[in-house]
Design an enzyme around this catalytic site. Sequence first.
Site, PDB file in Angstrom:
ATOM      1  N   GLU A   1       0.636  -1.290  -0.047  1.00  0.00           N
ATOM      2  CA  GLU A   1       0.217  -0.334  -0.041  1.00  0.00           C
ATOM      3  C   GLU A   1       0.902   1.483  -0.469  1.00  0.00           C
ATOM      4  O   GLU A   1       0.374   1.998  -0.753  1.00  0.00           O
ATOM      5  CB  GLU A   1      -0.972  -0.147   1.388  1.00  0.00           C
ATOM      6  CG  GLU A   1      -2.096  -0.921   1.586  1.00  0.00           C
ATOM      7  CD  GLU A   1      -3.117  -0.791   0.097  1.00  0.00           C
ATOM      8  OE1 GLU A   1      -3.216   0.566  -1.037  1.00  0.00           O
ATOM      9  OE2 GLU A   1      -3.789  -1.696  -0.485  1.00  0.00           O
TER      10      GLU A   1
ATOM     11  N   TYR B   1      -7.074   5.933   5.021  1.00  0.00           N
ATOM     12  CA  TYR B   1      -6.986   5.279   4.130  1.00  0.00           C
ATOM     13  C   TYR B   1      -6.004   3.307   4.436  1.00  0.00           C
ATOM     14  O   TYR B   1      -6.224   2.444   4.239  1.00  0.00           O
ATOM     15  CB  TYR B   1      -6.521   5.793   2.859  1.00  0.00           C
ATOM     16  CG  TYR B   1      -6.046   4.146   1.530  1.00  0.00           C
ATOM     17  CD1 TYR B   1      -7.139   3.805   0.864  1.00  0.00           C
ATOM     18  CD2 TYR B   1      -5.255   4.221   0.668  1.00  0.00           C
ATOM     19  CE1 TYR B   1      -7.200   2.840   0.075  1.00  0.00           C
ATOM     20  CE2 TYR B   1      -4.439   2.953  -0.009  1.00  0.00           C
ATOM     21  CZ  TYR B   1      -5.929   2.488  -0.083  1.00  0.00           C
ATOM     22  OH  TYR B   1      -5.411   1.402  -0.952  1.00  0.00           O
TER      23      TYR B   1
ATOM     24  N   ASP C   1      -9.669   5.686  -1.148  1.00  0.00           N
ATOM     25  CA  ASP C   1      -8.784   6.311  -1.757  1.00  0.00           C
ATOM     26  C   ASP C   1      -9.300   6.799  -3.216  1.00  0.00           C
ATOM     27  O   ASP C   1     -10.678   6.819  -3.760  1.00  0.00           O
ATOM     28  CB  ASP C   1      -7.823   5.796  -2.238  1.00  0.00           C
ATOM     29  CG  ASP C   1      -7.676   4.370  -2.904  1.00  0.00           C
ATOM     30  OD1 ASP C   1      -9.305   4.358  -3.831  1.00  0.00           O
ATOM     31  OD2 ASP C   1      -6.997   4.006  -3.994  1.00  0.00           O
TER      32      ASP C   1
END
Length: 349
Positions: free
Chosen positions: A40, A123, A141
């Site tokens: 991520e 996020y 996102d």
Amino acid sequence: MEEIEWMREITKPIIQWYQKNKRQLPWRKEKNPYHIWLSEIMLQQTRIEAVKQYYQRFLEELPTIRDLAEVEEERLLKLWQGLGYYNRARNLKKAAQVIQEKYNGQMPRHYQELITLPGIGEYTAGAICSIAYDEPEPAVDGNVLRVVSRVMGSKKDVLNNKTKREFTQKLKKIMPKQAGDFNEGLMELGEMVCIPNGEPLCQKCPLQKFCVAKKENLIDKIPVRSQKINRRKEEKTVFVLKFKDKIAIRKRKNTGLLANMYEFPNMDKKVTKKEIEGVLKDWNLIIIENHIEKMGTHKHIFSHIEWDMIGYKVQVQSRNKEFIWVEKEVILEKYAIPGAFIPFCEKIE
């Protein structure tokens, strides 16, 4: 039908679509929270295809959180080279150190714990705890904002944090038990079907019958984005200085843009061939006559700055003490060179 009830109906089609159509990606092979976290962070501002090779190389050298916590910063930055935004790598290490000290090397599973770690925002915390542990937390996102905006027919500015908070709260109310698959499904839809550039592939979308933007012919008007900030433009002259088989590099300051990384000597303006001799004299270097070669131009874009760069390869008579002089192979292997300078590095014979 109330909005939340209507939105809850999208969860099942998204999960089913994702389970059938998801791409086979390295970090999806197992629900390892360290791997999910790393992917991520790497995927911020970087395309999936580009991330794969960096992800594999990083994990080969730093397979555990302890390894990440203990790695030397210069080696960390070298492993991160090419991904940009180097503070992300520094924050990875800081967070790994906290995990080692506070959580005995185990990635925390709850959103409120994850959000306190350096470099982990709303996020990323939502992505880790939902994908790794199926905790019912949204992960919103740009892809998710686009999909939800179109499905809801929302004309609110998706670059406004207030809009993101509002969408996050709405999604939190409808999170299913398979929270990870739901979040990844929304992201995958935005990446593969409800695409950011060009015509969305509505015929492949599992949410066709729910989508207000599709029904009302608003696809090209949603999502709404406010005007982006104009980037400041800066001119740079880059010098690839050679003494025999050695090349000059120097370390940048420990604060500001590209802190603590290595670069070729450069100036914050365009310099002509005639002016180069004077520049090098200030660096206590003397040019070998007729050994100045133009290396071409290159533009490099940061979030708020654009560098307009011109490069020169210059042979010099001796080394100075201001720079580090090393072979090209050593530069490539050992030193973290920002992407802005890589095109000039590649042109060195």
